[in-house]
Design a protein around this motif. Structure first.
Motif, PDB file in Angstrom:
ATOM      1  N   ARG A 100      40.785  48.592  40.163  1.00 54.16           N
ATOM      2  CA  ARG A 100      41.139  48.211  41.100  1.00 54.16           C
ATOM      3  C   ARG A 100      40.424  47.897  42.742  1.00 54.16           C
ATOM      4  NH1 ARG A 100      45.869  53.426  42.390  1.00 54.16           N
ATOM      5  NH2 ARG A 100      46.807  53.033  40.252  1.00 54.16           N
ATOM      6  N   SER A 101      39.385  48.056  43.186  1.00 55.84           N
ATOM      7  CA  SER A 101      38.010  48.151  43.319  1.00 55.84           C
ATOM      8  C   SER A 101      37.398  47.347  43.577  1.00 55.84           C
ATOM      9  CB  SER A 101      37.107  48.602  43.717  1.00 55.84           C
ATOM     10  OG  SER A 101      36.121  48.642  42.721  1.00 55.84           O
ATOM     11  N   TYR A 102      38.280  45.826  42.131  1.00 53.45           N
ATOM     12  CA  TYR A 102      37.665  44.762  42.254  1.00 53.45           C
ATOM     13  C   TYR A 102      38.417  43.149  43.282  1.00 53.45           C
ATOM     14  CZ  TYR A 102      36.935  39.710  39.944  1.00 53.45           C
ATOM     15  OH  TYR A 102      36.652  38.534  39.393  1.00 53.45           O
ATOM     16  N   LYS A 103      37.408  42.782  43.887  1.00 49.79           N
ATOM     17  CA  LYS A 103      38.013  41.644  44.452  1.00 49.79           C
ATOM     18  C   LYS A 103      37.310  39.832  44.378  1.00 49.79           C
ATOM     19  CE  LYS A 103      39.726  44.311  49.182  1.00 49.79           C
ATOM     20  NZ  LYS A 103      39.530  43.873  50.279  1.00 49.79           N
ATOM     21  N   VAL A 104      37.964  39.733  44.709  1.00 52.77           N
ATOM     22  CA  VAL A 104      36.869  37.724  44.762  1.00 52.77           C
ATOM     23  C   VAL A 104      36.477  37.458  45.707  1.00 52.77           C
ATOM     24  CG1 VAL A 104      37.543  35.020  43.969  1.00 52.77           C
ATOM     25  CG2 VAL A 104      39.117  36.977  42.774  1.00 52.77           C
ATOM     26  N   ASN A 134      45.295  35.621  44.019  1.00 54.85           N
ATOM     27  CA  ASN A 134      43.708  35.270  43.756  1.00 54.85           C
ATOM     28  C   ASN A 134      42.589  35.525  44.530  1.00 54.85           C
ATOM     29  OD1 ASN A 134      45.629  33.004  42.057  1.00 54.85           O
ATOM     30  ND2 ASN A 134      45.378  31.886  43.124  1.00 54.85           N
ATOM     31  N   LEU A 135      42.856  35.701  46.233  1.00 53.49           N
ATOM     32  CA  LEU A 135      41.759  36.223  46.525  1.00 53.49           C
ATOM     33  C   LEU A 135      41.045  37.533  46.482  1.00 53.49           C
ATOM     34  CD1 LEU A 135      41.903  34.419  50.037  1.00 53.49           C
ATOM     35  CD2 LEU A 135      40.343  33.414  48.525  1.00 53.49           C
ATOM     36  N   SER A 136      42.247  38.511  45.835  1.00 47.06           N
ATOM     37  CA  SER A 136      42.142  39.402  45.845  1.00 47.06           C
ATOM     38  C   SER A 136      41.845  40.439  44.330  1.00 47.06           C
ATOM     39  CB  SER A 136      43.881  40.721  46.312  1.00 47.06           C
ATOM     40  OG  SER A 136      44.513  39.772  45.150  1.00 47.06           O
ATOM     41  N   GLY A 137      42.024  39.121  43.661  1.00 42.53           N
ATOM     42  CA  GLY A 137      41.591  39.687  42.402  1.00 42.53           C
ATOM     43  C   GLY A 137      42.908  40.540  41.351  1.00 42.53           C
ATOM     44  N   TRP A 138      43.801  40.445  42.386  1.00 39.48           N
ATOM     45  CA  TRP A 138      44.289  41.402  41.760  1.00 39.48           C
ATOM     46  C   TRP A 138      45.222  40.942  40.368  1.00 39.48           C
ATOM     47  CZ3 TRP A 138      47.441  45.167  43.295  1.00 39.48           C
ATOM     48  CH2 TRP A 138      48.976  45.620  42.223  1.00 39.48           C
ATOM     49  N   ARG A 139      45.176  40.187  39.676  1.00 41.10           N
ATOM     50  CA  ARG A 139      45.634  39.610  38.013  1.00 41.10           C
ATOM     51  C   ARG A 139      43.731  41.065  37.004  1.00 41.10           C
ATOM     52  NH1 ARG A 139      47.852  35.242  40.566  1.00 41.10           N
ATOM     53  NH2 ARG A 139      50.357  35.109  39.952  1.00 41.10           N
ATOM     54  N   GLU A 140      43.493  40.165  37.939  1.00 43.89           N
ATOM     55  CA  GLU A 140      41.864  41.233  37.242  1.00 43.89           C
ATOM     56  C   GLU A 140      41.813  42.410  37.548  1.00 43.89           C
ATOM     57  OE1 GLU A 140      40.827  38.409  34.710  1.00 43.89           O
ATOM     58  OE2 GLU A 140      42.315  37.009  35.844  1.00 43.89           O
ATOM     59  N   ARG A 141      42.958  43.044  37.925  1.00 38.14           N
ATOM     60  CA  ARG A 141      42.103  44.934  38.269  1.00 38.14           C
ATOM     61  C   ARG A 141      42.247  45.455  37.333  1.00 38.14           C
ATOM     62  NH1 ARG A 141      43.354  45.577  44.747  1.00 38.14           N
ATOM     63  NH2 ARG A 141      42.381  43.733  45.724  1.00 38.14           N
ATOM     64  N   GLY A 142      43.232  44.761  35.762  1.00 42.34           N
ATOM     65  CA  GLY A 142      43.576  45.497  34.895  1.00 42.34           C
ATOM     66  C   GLY A 142      42.148  46.168  34.556  1.00 42.34           C
ATOM     67  N   PHE A 143      41.238  45.127  34.139  1.00 41.66           N
ATOM     68  CA  PHE A 143      39.701  45.347  33.414  1.00 41.66           C
ATOM     69  C   PHE A 143      38.960  45.201  33.977  1.00 41.66           C
ATOM     70  CE2 PHE A 143      41.526  41.805  30.458  1.00 41.66           C
ATOM     71  CZ  PHE A 143      41.163  42.622  29.414  1.00 41.66           C
ATOM     72  N   TYR A 144      38.755  45.435  35.548  1.00 38.79           N
ATOM     73  CA  TYR A 144      37.491  45.569  37.116  1.00 38.79           C
ATOM     74  C   TYR A 144      38.160  46.497  37.062  1.00 38.79           C
ATOM     75  CZ  TYR A 144      36.099  41.198  34.848  1.00 38.79           C
ATOM     76  OH  TYR A 144      36.583  40.142  33.835  1.00 38.79           O
TER      77      TYR A 144
END
Length: 463
Positions: A71-75, A59-69
């Motif tokens: 590899r550098s994306y983080k929550v 959740n905090l790392s934004g791992w599940r959203e990195r496919g869109f945003y």
């Protein structure tokens, strides 16, 4: 004649399920727990903490959203150990409260202290302040679980060299991490920290790992790990571990390589927590890892009125199977023959990504000489996979070409441990490929992968 119908040593998954089953049958039961609170290893250092840690990291790392945003994306940009601990403590408190309420409403008695057998029917309980009392029972269930294996050559210090119990209380996130042991626990923690962008090196003395999982799935899994810069050091034993002048941990391998990291997790096995139970007083022996041998059907030890269940009896060492073992042991002890267990149970590994499997692997099918065909579905082929931004993930199904029956389901990717239950149900109901071809699955869902894989296999079977 006895103080209790059953005394249960340990309040983990098998212990608590056995105790509640006894209580629901109107029997007097006492649970002895040496920890400060009930729940056992599963609640306090094992299953629940590691899975909570995993969910928090994703959740905090934004791992599940990195496919869109990307590899550098983080929550949250700067994730600290304290961020992980807040959610962990809330979850553990909730789990303990639920369990305490369950014991209370079912009139299960509990005693806090160290249990020790003094005779085949008597258990001595020593409290934290040294007070002792002895209770007797018609039946005894040993559900004490396991603890991490801690060999002498590993310089554990609780801060930079940790075992798998200590890792959940780490004071700060490491800049780099070495994990010794590519079993389930080691793989789970290695991938969890990798999802936090911590450089991880996974060390395993054997040339392969997780050998009970279908090899094609493991090959895919290894490709994903390497793509994330997880370094794999397979086939090399650890010769020594030391700290250098800078305070880093240096792990020396038999092939001459050195792994230098900020922190080390030793996760190469666990041993039964049986050394203080004085089992010899009841005539029960353990193996070199402190595990107890039982009848696989009744869960009885070599002493018929003493049962053992859960991790202390070895494979599969799952919370789910341990719960069922506890229930079966209690039913058998009290004269109720439980229903025969299903042929197949699901195995879940909460790595990142998840792995879950039920039934036969392709290697097992070949060994048995069964004519078969395989169907593959990629999560990226499903609309739900596109919506979720999944670039990876796969489902593999194996069917008999002679009977058309489903033989095995193997899943790697998001939601694998949830998806597996569809395949498990079809396996245990002896279903065929026709179920997947003819059935309708919600759209869009990852469960559509069952239909895609089924059609993939069917197309080959009908050529």
């Amino acid at each position: 004649m006895y103080d209790y119908d059953m005394v249960v040593i340990g309040s983990g998954p098998s212990g608590r399920r056995a105790a509640v089953q006894c209580a629901k049958l109107g029997k007097a039961v006492l649970v002895v727990e040496k920890g400060r609170r009930v729940g056992g290893v599963s609640v306090h250092t094992g299953t629940i903490p590691s899975k909570t840690l995993r969910e928090t990291v994703l959740n905090l790392s934004g791992w599940r959203e990195r496919g869109f945003y990307g590899r550098s994306y983080k929550v949250k940009q700067d994730i600290a150990a304290s961020d992980l601990m807040i959610r962990l403590q809330k979850t553990l408190d909730h789990e303990v409260e639920v369990l305490e309420h369950q014991f209370s409403r079912n009139l299960v008695r509990t005693a806090n202290g160290e249990a020790r057998l003094v005779s085949p029917h008597e258990v001595e309980i020593t409290s934290s302040i040294g007070e002792t009392k002895t209770v007797s029972a018609a039946f005894i269930l040993i559900a004490c679980g396991t603890r991490p294996f801690r060999p002498d050559y590993v310089p554990f210090d609780g801060t930079t060299v940790l075992d798998s119990d200590e890792i959940i209380e780490l004071p700060k996130l490491p800049r780099s991490l070495a994990v010794i042991g590519a079993g389930v626990i080691g793989v789970e923690y290695a991938t969890i920290f990798s999802a936090l962008d911590v450089p991880v090196t996974l060390i395993e003395p054997r040339p392969t790992f997780l050998d009970f999982i279908d090899k094609e799935l493991i090959d895919e899994f290894m490709h994903e790990l390497r793509d994330r810069n997880v370094a794999l050091r397979l086939g090399s034993k650890v010769t020594s571990i030391e700290k250098n002048a800078q305070g880093s941990i240096v792990t020396n391998l038999s092939d001459g390589r050195h792994v230098t990291t900020d922190m080390l997790l030793f996760a190469a096995g666990r041993v039964g927590a049986t050394d203080k139970l004085n089992l010899e007083a009841a005539g029960i022996a353990v193996d070199h890892r402190g595990r107890i041998t039982v009848d696989p059907v009744t869960l009885q030890t070599s002493v018929p009125h003493i049962y053992a269940a859960g991790d202390v009896i070895g494979f599969p060492s799952l919370a789910s199977t341990s719960m069922e073992q506890g229930r079966v042991a209690a039913c058998h002890a009290l004269g109720m023959e439980p229903l025969a267990p299903p042929e197949f149970f699901p195995y879940g590994i909460y790595s990142v990504p998840e792995i879950s499997t039920a039934g036969l692997t392709e290697e097992e099918v070949r060994t048995r000489g069964i004519p078969y065909e395989v169907g593959i579905a990629r999560f990226r082929e499903t609309s739900r996979g596109h919506i979720m931004g999944l670039n990876s993930g796969m489902m593999k199904m194996i069917f008999s070409t002679k009977t058309r029956r489903l033989l095995g389901v193997h899943i790697l990717g998001e939601g694998a441990t949830e998806l597996i239950h569809i395949g498990q149900a079809v396996l245990n109901l002896k279903g065929t490929i026709d179920y997947f071809i003819q059935n309708t699955f919600n759209y869009p869902t990852l469960a559509e992968a069952y239909k895609i894989a089924g059609l993939d296999a069917w197309n080959r079977m009908t050529r």
